[in-house]
Design a protein around this motif. Structure first.
Motif, short mmCIF file in Angstrom:
data_model
loop_
_atom_site.label_atom_id
_atom_site.label_comp_id
_atom_site.label_asym_id
_atom_site.label_seq_id
_atom_site.Cartn_x
_atom_site.Cartn_y
_atom_site.Cartn_z
N GLU A 1 0.82 -1.21 0.00
CA GLU A 1 0.00 0.00 0.00
C GLU A 1 0.86 1.26 0.00
OE1 GLU A 1 -2.96 -0.09 3.04
OE2 GLU A 1 -3.99 -1.85 2.20
N VAL A 2 1.99 1.22 0.69
CA VAL A 2 2.90 2.36 0.65
C VAL A 2 3.42 2.57 -0.77
CG1 VAL A 2 5.16 3.20 1.40
CG2 VAL A 2 3.57 2.26 3.09
N ARG A 3 3.81 1.50 -1.42
CA ARG A 3 4.37 1.60 -2.77
C ARG A 3 3.33 2.04 -3.80
NH1 ARG A 3 7.50 -3.82 -1.16
NH2 ARG A 3 9.41 -2.84 -0.37
N ARG A 4 2.06 1.75 -3.54
CA ARG A 4 0.99 2.19 -4.45
C ARG A 4 0.41 3.53 -4.02
NH1 ARG A 4 -0.84 -3.43 -3.83
NH2 ARG A 4 -2.43 -2.64 -2.37
N ARG A 5 1.00 4.15 -3.00
CA ARG A 5 0.53 5.41 -2.43
C ARG A 5 -0.93 5.31 -1.98
NH1 ARG A 5 4.13 9.41 -2.57
NH2 ARG A 5 5.83 9.32 -4.11
N GLU A 6 -1.28 4.16 -1.42
CA GLU A 6 -2.61 3.97 -0.84
C GLU A 6 -2.61 4.23 0.66
OE1 GLU A 6 -3.73 0.05 -1.91
OE2 GLU A 6 -3.94 0.49 -4.05
N PHE A 7 -1.43 4.31 1.24
CA PHE A 7 -1.28 4.63 2.66
C PHE A 7 -0.15 5.64 2.79
CE2 PHE A 7 0.75 4.33 6.77
CZ PHE A 7 -0.33 4.39 7.62
N PRO A 8 -0.31 6.69 3.60
CA PRO A 8 -1.48 6.99 4.43
C PRO A 8 -2.60 7.65 3.64
CG PRO A 8 0.21 8.64 4.77
CD PRO A 8 0.80 7.61 3.84
N THR A 9 -3.83 7.51 4.11
CA THR A 9 -4.99 8.17 3.52
C THR A 9 -5.26 9.47 4.27
OG1 THR A 9 -6.56 7.10 5.01
CG2 THR A 9 -5.97 5.91 2.98
N ARG A 10 -6.29 10.16 3.85
CA ARG A 10 -6.67 11.40 4.54
C ARG A 10 -6.97 11.14 6.01
NH1 ARG A 10 -8.26 16.42 3.07
NH2 ARG A 10 -9.73 17.53 4.45
#
Length: 273
Positions: A249-258
């Motif tokens: 998720e970090v590598r896909r820029r899915e984390f962190p969220t708002r």
């Protein structure tokens, strides 16, 4: 409430002991309602990554014992005396045992073996108010001299020495004796002969209690399950999968969220440009 030694000696149910090596381990063990927690020098293998328990120091045991006690203030706590700390004379052993009790808040110490030297230490400690748990059968601290990590007491000589060692530890004042990796029928005989409780690990069902290494119980290490243990959870697999998901998720820029981020007012930000 913490159980006293007389209460442990008179228990009508099998005693439950697990190892713990840190604050969360102590916290979870106490919340689960175990009777005793052992800060074992097995921390050398499962926490520090050593190939044996021999490199574990007194400082290591005190450091980890303190953490476990903070997590489990109301559970009877036993701390291992590591290799070499009770083999250099009674006075030195007494000094080190007192350090463990005073600095960790432990209720007892544990030591392996039943040589005359060890028995003298057990006698001295118990006469001076330091409760001792004995240990016979497979003794990890000196396993090399026993031919490796293998079952003990299968032949006439080692079976008799194991029985006599357990009896000698009781006579020296040990309030409890761990039986590790010995045939179940030998463990049953020893348990019948002793007046103090036996706690088995790889010693069959007829001991007065059982102990397991928490890392084995929880499956923190993946791979083949040990014969002397039972895996009650797959924490290792779950942990690895969770970390892998986080990395993805970090590598896909899915984390962190708002939801995981903090905000500031636009006018404050504008002043920085």
């Amino acid at each position: 409430m913490k159980r006293s030694i007389p209460e442990l000696l008179q228990s009508e149910q099998p005693l439950v002991m697990v190892t713990a090596y840190d604050y969360p381990g102590g916290l979870h063990a106490e919340a689960a309602g175990v009777d005793l927690i052992l800060v074992g020098d097995s921390l050398g293998n499962v926490v520090l990554g050593y190939e044996s328990t021999a490199p574990v120091t007194l400082g290591d045991m005190i450091h980890h014992g303190k953490a476990v006690r903070r997590g489990a203030p109301q559970t009877f706590l036993v701390v291992d005396m590591p290799f070499g700390t009770y083999h250099t004379g009674v006075t030195d052993a007494m000094r080190k045992a007192v350090r463990i009790i005073q600095e960790t808040g432990a209720d007892a110490v544990k030591m392996e073996g039943s040589t005359p030297e060890v028995l003298q230490v057990v006698d001295t400690l118990t006469r001076n108010g330091v409760p001792v748990v004995g240990h016979v059968g497979l003794m990890p601290q000196t396993a090399t001299a026993q031919g490796g990590l293998r079952v003990q007491g299968k032949d006439d000589d080692t079976a008799r020495r194991t029985l006599e060692g357990a009896l000698a530890l009781e006579a020296a004042g040990a309030f409890c004796v761990v039986l590790e990796a010995i045939p179940a029928r030998l463990a049953k005989l020893i348990t019948e002969r002793l007046r103090v409780p036996t706690i088995g690990i790889g010693a069959g069902i007829n001991c007065d209690g059982q102990v397991l290494v928490t890392h084995d119980l929880l499956g923190i290490y993946e791979g083949e399950e040990k014969k002397i243990a039972r895996r009650y959870a797959e924490v290792g697999r779950v942990s690895r999968e969770a970390i892998a998901q986080y990395a993805a998720e970090v590598r896909r820029r899915e984390f962190p969220t708002r939801e995981n981020s903090f905000v500031m007012k636009d006018d404050v930000l504008d002043k920085l440009y």
